[in-house]
Design a protein around this motif. Structure first.
Motif, PDB file in Angstrom:
ATOM      1  N   HIS A 138       9.671 -20.096  28.057  1.00 48.01           N
ATOM      2  CA  HIS A 138       9.934 -20.527  29.435  1.00 48.01           C
ATOM      3  C   HIS A 138       9.649 -22.026  29.528  1.00 48.01           C
ATOM      4  CE1 HIS A 138       5.567 -20.108  29.275  1.00 48.01           C
ATOM      5  NE2 HIS A 138       5.501 -20.945  30.306  1.00 48.01           N
TER       6      HIS A 138
ATOM      7  N   ASP B 263       7.858 -24.622  32.571  1.00 43.89           N
ATOM      8  CA  ASP B 263       7.047 -24.459  33.781  1.00 43.89           C
ATOM      9  C   ASP B 263       7.823 -24.989  34.982  1.00 43.89           C
ATOM     10  OD1 ASP B 263       5.096 -23.440  32.123  1.00 43.89           O
ATOM     11  OD2 ASP B 263       3.937 -25.297  32.029  1.00 43.89           O
TER      12      ASP B 263
ATOM     13  N   ASN C 262       2.449 -30.747  29.915  1.00 41.38           N
ATOM     14  CA  ASN C 262       3.872 -30.373  29.870  1.00 41.38           C
ATOM     15  C   ASN C 262       4.629 -31.051  30.996  1.00 41.38           C
ATOM     16  OD1 ASN C 262       3.354 -28.438  27.913  1.00 41.38           O
ATOM     17  ND2 ASN C 262       3.327 -26.726  29.353  1.00 41.38           N
TER      18      ASN C 262
ATOM     19  N   HIS D 123       8.521 -23.620  26.030  1.00 44.76           N
ATOM     20  CA  HIS D 123       7.375 -23.234  25.198  1.00 44.76           C
ATOM     21  C   HIS D 123       7.113 -21.743  25.293  1.00 44.76           C
ATOM     22  CE1 HIS D 123       5.964 -24.371  29.222  1.00 44.76           C
ATOM     23  NE2 HIS D 123       4.948 -23.553  29.051  1.00 44.76           N
TER      24      HIS D 123
HETATM   25 NI    NI Z   1       4.046 -22.457  30.564  1.00 48.53          NI
END
Ligand code: NI
Ligand code: OGA
Length: 280
Positions: A148, A150, A187, A205
């Motif tokens: 996925h 974020d 991220n 990730h």
């Molecule tokens: Ni994540």
């Protein structure tokens, strides 16, 4: 990227790890007092359950909204161990400081005044997701967390120092993010991808499981208020970089991404403009 010298005390990081582990060690019956309700993200449970026949990820989760304070739902905050709340607050306030600094730097990198990105959130929301991955006898058969990206603006993740598990997709391969002791992994999330018109892509990730060791990770998500409309900045669009994403209301974007099973970056497609009309 991973950041070090961020100023979050290593004792505080360790305390956060300790209280979280104390919680996950409790009997299910005790943890279920904080069980997530359907259609809600707060509390203890299993994120991203969308159908009965889906293969679940090998993880337990605790999600808490931390800031702004008035959005907290304290009934979902563990009361065992006793210090859980105090340490979670102390840890989160330190991560907030680092997050604010990162958002300021990103603002400048994206050609804006320092405070612009924070301001665009209306209020920066901060959530904490603790992921607990028990050891798994057949690690090749199940993922800790499916691929996925974020849906946040940025995510700051604390990992265990001694157990790898996080991997990012790079040029088609899964590359482990080897823990650097006490570093925070940062991220880029979907909101930055949309604001930057795809120049800064949210990173895909996943987490893999481990045969012998448990692993815990602590993801702090920073994201805008529901009523913020997110679309690419004008100054990041030109003849070579056509507008790639349409305007989305953040609350709608977040809810649709939570409703689907995690499928790599499938949810960012929702924001993509379907047909690019190239004018000569
Ligand atoms: Ni994540
Ligand atoms: C997440 C996540 C990765 C990890 O919670 O969104 O990607 O290492 N966690 O557990």
């Amino acid at each position: 990227m991973q950041i070090v010298n961020h100023g979050v005390q290593k004792e505080l990081m360790q305390n956060m790890r300790n209280v979280a582990y104390e919680f996950f060690k409790l009997p299910i019956k005790e943890k279920d007092k904080y069980a997530m309700l359907s259609n809600d993200i707060h509390g203890y449970g299993h994120a991203y359950v969308v159908s009965e026949d889906q293969t679940l990820d090998w993880t337990d989760t605790l999600f808490l909204l931390i800031y702004p304070n008035r959005f907290r739902k304290l009934q979902f905050w563990p009361r065992t161990p006793l210090e859980f709340k105090e340490i979670t607050e102390a840890y989160s306030s330190e991560v907030k400081r680092v997050g604010d600094e990162l958002l300021s730097s990103l603002s400048v990198i994206m050609g804006l005044e320092k405070h612009v990105l924070v301001g665009l959130h209306k209020e920066v929301l901060q959530g904490l997701r603790v992921n607990y991955y028990p050891p798994c006898n057949t690690p090749e058969e199940v993922l800790g967390l499916s691929p996925h990206s974020d849906s946040s603006t940025i995510t700051l993740l604390m990992q265990d120092d001694d157990v790898p598990g996080l991997e990012i997709r790079h040029e088609g391969n899964w590359v482990p993010v080897t823990p650097i002791p006490n570093a925070l992994v940062v991220n880029v999330g979907d909101v930055i991808e949309i604001w930057s018109n795809g120049k800064y892509k949210s990173v895909e990730h996943r987490a893999v499981t481990n045969k012998n060791k448990r692993r815990t990770s602590y993801a702090t998500f920073l994201f805008p208020r529901d009523d913020v409309e997110v679309e690419p900045f004008d100054h990041m669009i030109d003849a070579q970089n056509l507008k790639m994403y349409q305007k989305v209301r953040y609350g709608d974007y977040l809810r649709q991404s939570l409703k689907r099973k995690m499928e790599g970056k499938a949810h960012t497609d929702v924001a993509k403009i379907k047909e690019l009309v190239i004018e000569e």
